[in-house]
Scaffold this motif. Structure first.
Motif, PDB file in Angstrom:
ATOM      1  N   THR A   8      69.304  49.598 -55.536  1.00 44.85           N
ATOM      2  CA  THR A   8      70.646  49.664 -56.115  1.00 44.85           C
ATOM      3  C   THR A   8      71.520  48.575 -55.509  1.00 44.85           C
ATOM      4  O   THR A   8      71.450  48.300 -54.313  1.00 44.85           O
ATOM      5  CB  THR A   8      71.290  51.038 -55.839  1.00 44.85           C
ATOM      6  N   LYS A   9      72.342  47.956 -56.356  1.00 41.55           N
ATOM      7  CA  LYS A   9      73.327  46.989 -55.879  1.00 41.55           C
ATOM      8  C   LYS A   9      74.646  47.230 -56.585  1.00 41.55           C
ATOM      9  O   LYS A   9      74.723  47.234 -57.824  1.00 41.55           O
ATOM     10  CB  LYS A   9      72.872  45.550 -56.141  1.00 41.55           C
ATOM     11  N   THR A  15      78.219  48.829 -60.750  1.00 44.58           N
ATOM     12  CA  THR A  15      76.823  48.983 -60.351  1.00 44.58           C
ATOM     13  C   THR A  15      75.992  48.003 -61.163  1.00 44.58           C
ATOM     14  O   THR A  15      75.762  48.212 -62.361  1.00 44.58           O
ATOM     15  CB  THR A  15      76.327  50.426 -60.575  1.00 44.58           C
ATOM     16  N   SER A  19      69.291  52.148 -59.146  1.00 40.86           N
ATOM     17  CA  SER A  19      68.124  52.983 -58.814  1.00 40.86           C
ATOM     18  C   SER A  19      66.850  52.527 -59.521  1.00 40.86           C
ATOM     19  O   SER A  19      66.178  53.313 -60.199  1.00 40.86           O
ATOM     20  CB  SER A  19      68.407  54.457 -59.169  1.00 40.86           C
ATOM     21  N   THR A  54      72.545  47.537 -51.901  1.00 35.74           N
ATOM     22  CA  THR A  54      73.441  48.566 -51.383  1.00 35.74           C
ATOM     23  C   THR A  54      72.635  49.741 -50.849  1.00 35.74           C
ATOM     24  O   THR A  54      72.965  50.338 -49.825  1.00 35.74           O
ATOM     25  CB  THR A  54      74.391  49.040 -52.500  1.00 35.74           C
ATOM     26  N   SER A  55      71.544  50.070 -51.541  1.00 37.20           N
ATOM     27  CA  SER A  55      70.649  51.139 -51.099  1.00 37.20           C
ATOM     28  C   SER A  55      69.282  50.923 -51.725  1.00 37.20           C
ATOM     29  O   SER A  55      69.101  50.093 -52.617  1.00 37.20           O
ATOM     30  CB  SER A  55      71.205  52.515 -51.482  1.00 37.20           C
ATOM     31  N   GLY A  56      68.303  51.691 -51.251  1.00 39.05           N
ATOM     32  CA  GLY A  56      66.950  51.562 -51.757  1.00 39.05           C
ATOM     33  C   GLY A  56      66.112  50.633 -50.893  1.00 39.05           C
ATOM     34  O   GLY A  56      66.579  50.107 -49.872  1.00 39.05           O
TER      35      GLY A  56
END
Length: 320
Positions: A8-9, A15, A19, A54-56
């Motif tokens: 995710t960014k 976004t 995901s 950002t995550s992942g």
């Protein structure tokens, strides 16, 4: 070769990649498709460590990125967005500097560098360039130079974002042949594009992105499976309609769309009833149909009440 989990960014409230769980096996020619603003370029930039997620999590060549970028990047050839070059230098000078400045570049012999540069230029059709500065190149020549830069280190993986931008039809055909040749020799090719024809002609597997999400990842042959209909061309269309007893869904002159899942059996039935057959072909879903079913409007479309393209993105950031 490439694996992402929940990648995710976000740029502020926007976004760009949402995901994404992606698997690209070694040895394929993978086409990443999506309308403008779907997040393709942001995803490619994350895989190269140019943008941090950002995550992942993600792995490239079996190593976590961007943690192992120093090991991974020397084995990747990449072209992202417009080719970068020093405009006042020639194409050869640009490639020599890029080769020297890249990971491990300072340890290479100058003689080897010259040979690598000449080979890369020859492969992309620029072997005959002179000392003109790059700022005098056409858009197509710049694109070829960018592809040459991606090939300098005989990469295991090619990550190419819109690689045929600015090329004429002959240039597109030449680059398609080059990428196929490289893939046959063992290089995995990942191509990001919004051009359906380019991906359909080159790739063996396809991923489709829409609004930051990966909505499909499948082998192209499976994606374009038969629809259960056959396109029939016959000089006896009226007789064919009568023989097929309600199976004809559409007639346009001497071409009939017939509901049937076995072209050979259909041909045998028609011939047995004295119907002449000029052509018979199983109908398949086109990549365009798949895209229209799976994706919404791109970021370059502006409808009433929708606002401007990329609205809500921070200054300088439009999802791509």
């Amino acid at each position: 070769m490439i694996a992402t989990d929940g990648l995710t960014k976000r740029f502020g409230r926007v976004t760009a990649v949402d995901s994404v769980d992606l698997r690209i096996p070694e040895g394929v020619r993978f086409g990443l498709l999506g309308p403008n603003g779907s997040g393709k370029t942001t995803l490619v930039r994350m895989l190269l460590g140019l943008v941090h997620p950002t995550s992942g999590a993600m792995e490239v060549l079996g190593r976590s990125m961007p943690r192992h970028a120093a090991w991974v990047l020397p084995q990747i050839g990449a072209l992202v967005e417009s080719p970068a070059a020093w405009g006042h230098l020639s194409g050869r000078a640009n490639l020599r500097l890029l080769d020297a400045a890249g990971p491990g570049g300072l340890g290479r012999l100058r003689r080897d560098r010259r040979a690598r540069v000449e080979q890369a230029l020859e492969r992309v059709g620029l072997a005959g360039i002179d000392r003109r500065p790059v700022r005098a190149y056409s858009l197509g020549m710049r694109q070829r130079l960018g592809i040459a830069a991606a090939l300098l280190r005989a990469p295991r993986l090619l990550l190419l974002d819109e690689p045929t931008n600015g090329l004429d039809p002959r240039g597109i055909h030449e680059m398609r042949a080059l990428f196929t040749e490289l893939n046959d020799a063992g290089t995995t090719v990942v191509l990001s594009s919004h051009l359906l024809s380019e991906v359909e002609a080159l790739c063996t597997r396809v991923g489709v992105m829409d609004a930051g999400r990966l909505v499909l990842s499948q082998d192209l042959d499976a994606l374009r499976a038969p629809t259960g209909r056959v396109l029939l061309r016959t000089p006896d269309p009226a007789t064919a309609v009568a023989v097929l007893d309600g199976r004809v869904e559409r007639r346009s002159g001497d071409v009939l769309t017939v509901r049937h899942d076995d072209p050979a059996a259909l041909n045998a039935q028609l011939v047995a009833n004295g119907v002449r057959v000029s052509a018979l072909e199983a109908q398949r879903r086109s990549l365009e149909q798949v895209m229209l079913e799976l994706t919404g409007a791109g970021a370059d479309r502006v409808d009433r009440g929708r606002g401007t393209p990329g609205a809500g993105a921070p200054a300088g950031e439009v999802r791509r």
